[in-house]
Design an enzyme around this catalytic site. Structure first.
Site, PDB file in Angstrom:
ATOM      1  N   HIS A  69       0.855  -1.191   0.000  1.00 40.53           N
ATOM      2  CA  HIS A  69       0.000   0.000   0.000  1.00 40.53           C
ATOM      3  C   HIS A  69       0.892   1.242   0.000  1.00 40.53           C
ATOM      4  CE1 HIS A  69      -3.515  -2.507   1.729  1.00 40.53           C
ATOM      5  NE2 HIS A  69      -3.638  -2.368   0.431  1.00 40.53           N
ATOM      6  N   GLU A  72       1.701   3.828   3.044  1.00 32.16           N
ATOM      7  CA  GLU A  72       2.143   3.315   4.344  1.00 32.16           C
ATOM      8  C   GLU A  72       3.664   3.365   4.413  1.00 32.16           C
ATOM      9  OE1 GLU A  72       0.152  -0.486   4.516  1.00 32.16           O
ATOM     10  OE2 GLU A  72      -1.814   0.456   4.337  1.00 32.16           O
ATOM     11  N   ARG A 129      -3.167   4.922  -2.074  1.00 39.36           N
ATOM     12  CA  ARG A 129      -3.011   3.567  -1.530  1.00 39.36           C
ATOM     13  C   ARG A 129      -2.726   2.520  -2.608  1.00 39.36           C
ATOM     14  NH1 ARG A 129      -5.697   0.085   2.565  1.00 39.36           N
ATOM     15  NH2 ARG A 129      -6.750  -1.660   1.592  1.00 39.36           N
ATOM     16  N   HIS A 200       2.362  -3.687   6.932  1.00 44.09           N
ATOM     17  CA  HIS A 200       1.462  -2.564   6.635  1.00 44.09           C
ATOM     18  C   HIS A 200       1.498  -1.554   7.783  1.00 44.09           C
ATOM     19  CE1 HIS A 200      -1.062  -4.415   3.318  1.00 44.09           C
ATOM     20  NE2 HIS A 200      -0.379  -5.451   3.727  1.00 44.09           N
ATOM     21  N   GLU A 249       0.647  -4.672  11.298  1.00 40.06           N
ATOM     22  CA  GLU A 249       0.183  -3.299  11.130  1.00 40.06           C
ATOM     23  C   GLU A 249       1.028  -2.442  12.069  1.00 40.06           C
ATOM     24  OE1 GLU A 249      -2.154  -2.033   9.143  1.00 40.06           O
ATOM     25  OE2 GLU A 249      -3.115  -3.845   8.369  1.00 40.06           O
TER      26      GLU A 249
END
Ligand SMILES: [Zn+2]
Length: 328
Positions: A69, A72, A129, A200, A249
């Site tokens: 993405h 990020e 993104r 991510h 994440e």
């Protein structure tokens, strides 16, 4: 190499150059491979970290990718941090050196190169993104959510079929060259691959694979509510048989989101490095020493989440069972 600043975000040309420098400076450990091309025909490059195996055993594979993405930015920063830590410490860390004789760790700092470059072009594109493909000729909208484009229950949940939306899953599973490159490369070595880590932000979570109907984490509903989806790389990896598959994440929990300030890069990377290395150590011990390292891997990873303020689950249960399918 010594001058490279790991607590700053870097544009793609600097990351490409960094990869060349790392390989040149560490030929006994690091090699690079171009395993695909983006929609705009840029190289998708990985670094392989591994030593020659003197024992003659078949090496196993750990996969790590960052930057699927575009916005990020902490994810590519982490992949670079991870490589730096391994390169700087393996000679003085006996355990790590042993692991690198048994394992090859494949690290892709940026998969979605086109999207990442686009986020650097100007401020209004910073939160882009998706990839940058134009799959529908008459559409004014660009890009596919590459983490919805994998062959894993593609297009069934948590996606959009509107090419203007952020979670547009593409025209078909694997329609995007970036996703297909990962599926081809990892798919070809699936029998050797022990672990698939995809990085991510944000949220400060480690998202786990699920699937066994009888077993769920205590906060299963909370996990599901994070982001139910289909076509993610993590689901795909587990579905093709890679036993350990996780989504990290990274920071933060919402204050800055994808605009994480550079002064948080170090903390974000340090805690995620501990988590990643714990998982890698665990799967290495299981595969090569036929042992479960007490609960150290589980405990350390738990600290990662606790440190993030989110006690997500009972890791020992997950580690013992490692069942699959998933979210995000
Ligand atoms: Zn993401």
């Amino acid at each position: 190499m010594e001058n490279y600043n790991y607590t700053k975000y870097h544009p793609m040309d600097e990351i490409y150059r960094w990869m060349e420098d790392v390989e040149r400076a560490n030929p006994e450990l690091v090699s690079s491979t171009i395993y695909g091309y983006t929609y705009e025909r840029r190289n998708i490059t990985l670094l392989k970290l591994g030593q020659n195996n003197t024992a003659g055993r078949e090496k196993k594979v750990i996969w790590m990718d960052c930057g699927i993405h575009a916005r990020e930015w902490i994810a590519p920063a982490f992949c670079q941090w991870f490589v730096k830590e391994i390169v700087n410490s393996y000679k003085t860390n006996e355990k790590l050196e042993q692991m690198l004789q048994n394992l090859d760790i494949y690290v892709t700092p940026v998969i979605n190169v086109d999207g990442y470059i686009f986020t650097w072009t100007n401020n209004s594109n910073r939160l882009w993104r998706k990839s940058r493909s134009q799959s529908l000729p008459n559409s004014t909208c660009y890009g596919v959510d590459l983490n919805r484009n994998f062959k894993a229950n593609w297009g069934t949940i948590g996606v959009s079929f509107d090419s203007c939306e952020n979670t547009y899953c593409g025209e078909s599973a694997g329609s995007e060259p970036e996703a297909q490159a990962v599926m081809d490369f990892v798919g070809a070595m699936v029998n050797q691959t022990l672990c698939f880590l995809t990085i991510h932000s944000a949220g400060q979570l480690i998202l786990l694979p699920y699937g066994h109907p009888e077993i769920s984490a205590p906060n299963y509903n909370e996990l599901v509510s994070v982001d139910p989806n289909s076509g993610s790389s993590r689901d795909w990896a587990r579905l093709i048989g890679i036993p350990f598959s996780y989504t990290f994440e990274l920071r933060d929990k919402g204050k800055f989101g994808h605009l994480l300030p550079e002064n948080q890069i170090q903390l974000a990377c340090e805690e995620a490095y501990v988590g990643a290395l714990s998982i890698i150590t665990y799967v290495h011990e299981k595969a090569f020493n036929n042992s479960i390292v007490s609960n150290s891997a589980a405990t350390t990873v738990k600290h990662f989440t606790l440190a993030s303020g989110i006690a997500m689950m009972i890791w020992s249960t997950i580690m013992a069972v490692f069942v699959a399918t998933g979210f995000i």
